[in-house]
Scaffold this motif. Structure first.
Motif, PDB file in Angstrom:
ATOM      1  N   HIS A   1     -45.059  -1.235   1.712  1.00 47.99           N
ATOM      2  CA  HIS A   1     -45.511  -2.625   1.603  1.00 47.99           C
ATOM      3  C   HIS A   1     -45.887  -3.199   2.971  1.00 47.99           C
ATOM      4  O   HIS A   1     -46.743  -4.082   3.073  1.00 47.99           O
ATOM      5  N   ILE A   2     -45.269  -2.676   4.028  1.00 45.04           N
ATOM      6  CA  ILE A   2     -45.612  -3.115   5.384  1.00 45.04           C
ATOM      7  C   ILE A   2     -46.981  -2.573   5.775  1.00 45.04           C
ATOM      8  O   ILE A   2     -47.829  -3.303   6.325  1.00 45.04           O
ATOM      9  N   LYS A   3     -47.226  -1.311   5.466  1.00 47.53           N
ATOM     10  CA  LYS A   3     -48.543  -0.723   5.726  1.00 47.53           C
ATOM     11  C   LYS A   3     -49.630  -1.466   4.946  1.00 47.53           C
ATOM     12  O   LYS A   3     -50.704  -1.761   5.490  1.00 47.53           O
ATOM     13  N   GLN A   4     -49.341  -1.748   3.680  1.00 47.93           N
ATOM     14  CA  GLN A   4     -50.363  -2.374   2.851  1.00 47.93           C
ATOM     15  C   GLN A   4     -50.719  -3.769   3.355  1.00 47.93           C
ATOM     16  O   GLN A   4     -51.891  -4.178   3.340  1.00 47.93           O
ATOM     17  N   ALA A   5     -49.711  -4.530   3.792  1.00 48.29           N
ATOM     18  CA  ALA A   5     -49.989  -5.864   4.319  1.00 48.29           C
ATOM     19  C   ALA A   5     -50.874  -5.792   5.553  1.00 48.29           C
ATOM     20  O   ALA A   5     -51.750  -6.646   5.758  1.00 48.29           O
ATOM     21  N   THR A   6     -50.676  -4.756   6.353  1.00 46.68           N
ATOM     22  CA  THR A   6     -51.498  -4.574   7.552  1.00 46.68           C
ATOM     23  C   THR A   6     -52.920  -4.167   7.176  1.00 46.68           C
ATOM     24  O   THR A   6     -53.899  -4.675   7.748  1.00 46.68           O
ATOM     25  N   ILE A   7     -53.048  -3.270   6.213  1.00 49.07           N
ATOM     26  CA  ILE A   7     -54.377  -2.862   5.730  1.00 49.07           C
ATOM     27  C   ILE A   7     -55.123  -4.061   5.163  1.00 49.07           C
ATOM     28  O   ILE A   7     -56.309  -4.285   5.441  1.00 49.07           O
ATOM     29  N   ASP A   8     -54.408  -4.861   4.381  1.00 47.24           N
ATOM     30  CA  ASP A   8     -55.037  -6.043   3.789  1.00 47.24           C
ATOM     31  C   ASP A   8     -55.526  -7.004   4.873  1.00 47.24           C
ATOM     32  O   ASP A   8     -56.605  -7.615   4.746  1.00 47.24           O
ATOM     33  N   ALA A   9     -54.740  -7.152   5.940  1.00 43.65           N
ATOM     34  CA  ALA A   9     -55.142  -8.042   7.035  1.00 43.65           C
ATOM     35  C   ALA A   9     -56.395  -7.523   7.721  1.00 43.65           C
ATOM     36  O   ALA A   9     -57.305  -8.296   8.046  1.00 43.65           O
ATOM     37  N   LEU A  10     -56.454  -6.214   7.927  1.00 43.56           N
ATOM     38  CA  LEU A  10     -57.653  -5.616   8.530  1.00 43.56           C
ATOM     39  C   LEU A  10     -58.877  -5.848   7.655  1.00 43.56           C
ATOM     40  O   LEU A  10     -59.940  -6.272   8.124  1.00 43.56           O
ATOM     41  N   LEU A  11     -58.729  -5.580   6.361  1.00 48.17           N
ATOM     42  CA  LEU A  11     -59.853  -5.726   5.446  1.00 48.17           C
ATOM     43  C   LEU A  11     -60.284  -7.192   5.303  1.00 48.17           C
ATOM     44  O   LEU A  11     -61.446  -7.475   5.012  1.00 48.17           O
ATOM     45  N   ALA A  12     -59.347  -8.103   5.543  1.00 48.48           N
ATOM     46  CA  ALA A  12     -59.665  -9.522   5.459  1.00 48.48           C
ATOM     47  C   ALA A  12     -60.298 -10.049   6.747  1.00 48.48           C
ATOM     48  O   ALA A  12     -60.620 -11.237   6.836  1.00 48.48           O
ATOM     49  N   GLY A  13     -60.461  -9.161   7.724  1.00 44.33           N
ATOM     50  CA  GLY A  13     -61.129  -9.562   8.956  1.00 44.33           C
ATOM     51  C   GLY A  13     -60.237 -10.159  10.015  1.00 44.33           C
ATOM     52  O   GLY A  13     -60.730 -10.828  10.938  1.00 44.33           O
ATOM     53  N   LYS A  14     -58.926  -9.897   9.943  1.00 42.36           N
ATOM     54  CA  LYS A  14     -58.024 -10.408  10.977  1.00 42.36           C
ATOM     55  C   LYS A  14     -58.051  -9.460  12.189  1.00 42.36           C
ATOM     56  O   LYS A  14     -57.101  -8.719  12.455  1.00 42.36           O
ATOM     57  N   VAL A  15     -59.144  -9.496  12.893  1.00 40.64           N
ATOM     58  CA  VAL A  15     -59.385  -8.536  13.975  1.00 40.64           C
ATOM     59  C   VAL A  15     -59.741  -9.240  15.280  1.00 40.64           C
ATOM     60  O   VAL A  15     -60.169  -8.579  16.240  1.00 40.64           O
ATOM     61  N   HIS A  16     -59.533 -10.550  15.350  1.00 38.46           N
ATOM     62  CA  HIS A  16     -59.937 -11.304  16.530  1.00 38.46           C
ATOM     63  C   HIS A  16     -58.707 -11.826  17.279  1.00 38.46           C
ATOM     64  O   HIS A  16     -57.567 -11.543  16.925  1.00 38.46           O
ATOM     65  N   TYR A  17     -58.972 -12.616  18.313  1.00 37.05           N
ATOM     66  CA  TYR A  17     -57.881 -13.160  19.106  1.00 37.05           C
ATOM     67  C   TYR A  17     -56.899 -13.955  18.252  1.00 37.05           C
ATOM     68  O   TYR A  17     -57.268 -14.615  17.279  1.00 37.05           O
TER      69      TYR A  17
END
Length: 372
Positions: free
Chosen positions: A30-46
């Motif tokens: 579930h920790i991995k999935q939350a991180t994957i979801d954040a990446l896919l949602a575009g949480k890649v900036h400052y």
């Protein structure tokens, strides 16, 4: 020892490695999935310099629930693991000529940080015969006008001690009486056995304003490669701490903070399962060590380490560690790596292998000690 074991392994030698405090388990899904979801949602900036607000809010709730620390989010700073938190704390608070006391056996990595900050390391040796209990008299004897802080690790690496409230109160009384800071490493706070209770020293009366408390996901959630943790500090220390963290890393990776939030807010049964695995491994290792010739081992109350006493062999801890590596193919660390008080002991990490490999490692060690 890590370097020597790595070289032998690269040469094809089949080793069982118990020298590094690295979890064997995988990070929960579930920790991995939350991180994957954040990446896919575009949480890649400052991100915010002290950390994502949702993560700090989750940390705030956890601190109140588990650590008896009721703090606002602006006193929480997200860090690249606990190592980064302790680096920032020492760099921000130690000046040229200051002294910092390490309780011995100590965690060696703190030495370099204190020296980089221009400080001097002073060690206060604890007594193996007293189960390495905190002894205020031994610590107070090392305090001078230049003493600035005491560094605490609770639960303790390498001894496996979980300090009692009375022990922590004795240390707190010293800090208050001599106006000292405490930098408290609590990375093993969740890995507790046999009813041991973890107490954050900052929760004791008079300590919140002089303590930097540091936490991470490294051991509890098998997230050593993620490099994420957080620290809690008094108001007066936040500015100096952010001066360090903003200049050395800017801020922690944005998307992994969603994974850390999932760890703090997820089903507690996941963490309980991971700790149960550690306890099962501890039980195998300590019971087997106590069957070996010339070896005695106290039961660790927490962490992922056993700290067996091998003085009856008549050999130094470094010699035993080297011979175990060469003759038995088992990598452990010499207790002397943690200071002179650790001489005559080994640090054996039971968290780094499967139960099957642990059993094989104990078989090899039993044959080795029997042959001595």
């Amino acid at each position: 020892m890590f370097g020597r074991a790595a070289a032998l392994a690269a040469a094809g030698r089949p080793l069982l490695r118990m020298e590094v405090g690295m979890p064997h388990s995988d990070t929960p899904a579930h920790i991995k999935q939350a991180t994957i979801d954040a990446l896919l949602a575009g949480k890649v900036h400052y991100s915010n310099l002290p950390g994502e607000l949702h993560f700090r809010e989750a940390a705030r709730d956890k601190l109140k629930r588990k650590n008896a620390l009721d703090v606002p989010v602006d006193r929480i700073i997200v860090t690249n693991g606990l190592t980064h938190a302790s680096y920032a704390a020492i760099m921000a608070l130690i000046d040229d000529g200051d002294e910092a006391i390490l309780l011995e056996p100590y965690y060696p990595q703190h030495i370099g940080k204190i020296e980089l900050a221009g400080g001097s390391v002073v060690t206060a040796g604890l007594d193996a015969a007293n189960n390495f209990a905190i002894d205020p008299a031994r610590i107070e004897a090392k305090i001078t006008p230049r003493t600035k802080m005491i560094v605490l690790i609770n639960p303790c690496n390498p001894t496996g001690r979980v300090y009692t409230r009375a022990e922590l109160q004795g240390l707190a009384d010293l800090a208050i009486r001599h106006d000292l800071l405490v930098v408290s490493d609590e990375v093993y706070e969740d890995i507790l056995f046999d009813g041991a209770e973890h107490i954050s020293i900052a929760s004791l009366p008079g300590m919140e304003a002089r303590t930097i408390s540091m936490f991470a996901f490294t051991k509890s959630y098998a997230m050593d490669g993620w490099r994420i943790g957080y620290m809690v500090a008094p108001d007066w220390a936040i500015g100096p701490l952010l001066k360090i963290t903003a200049n050395d890393v800017t801020h922690v990776n944005t998307f992994i903070q969603d994974g850390a939030t999932a760890a703090l807010t997820g089903d507690p049964a996941v963490l309980a399962g991971l700790v149960a695995e550690d306890k099962a491994k501890r039980d195998i290792v300590v019971s087997r060590l106590n069957q070996m010739a010339g070896v005695r081992c106290a039961w660790p109350e927490g962490t992922i380490y056993a700290f067996p006493d091998i003085r009856e062999t008549g050999l130094s801890s470094q010699e035993v560690a080297e011979r175990l590596l060469e003759d038995a193919g088992v990598a452990v660390e010499a207790g002397s790596f943690y200071g002179p008080t650790g001489e005559g002991h080994l640090r054996v990490c039971f968290g780094s292998l499967s139960e099957e490999d642990i059993t094989e490692a104990m078989d090899r060690m039993q044959r080795f000690f029997g042959a001595l």
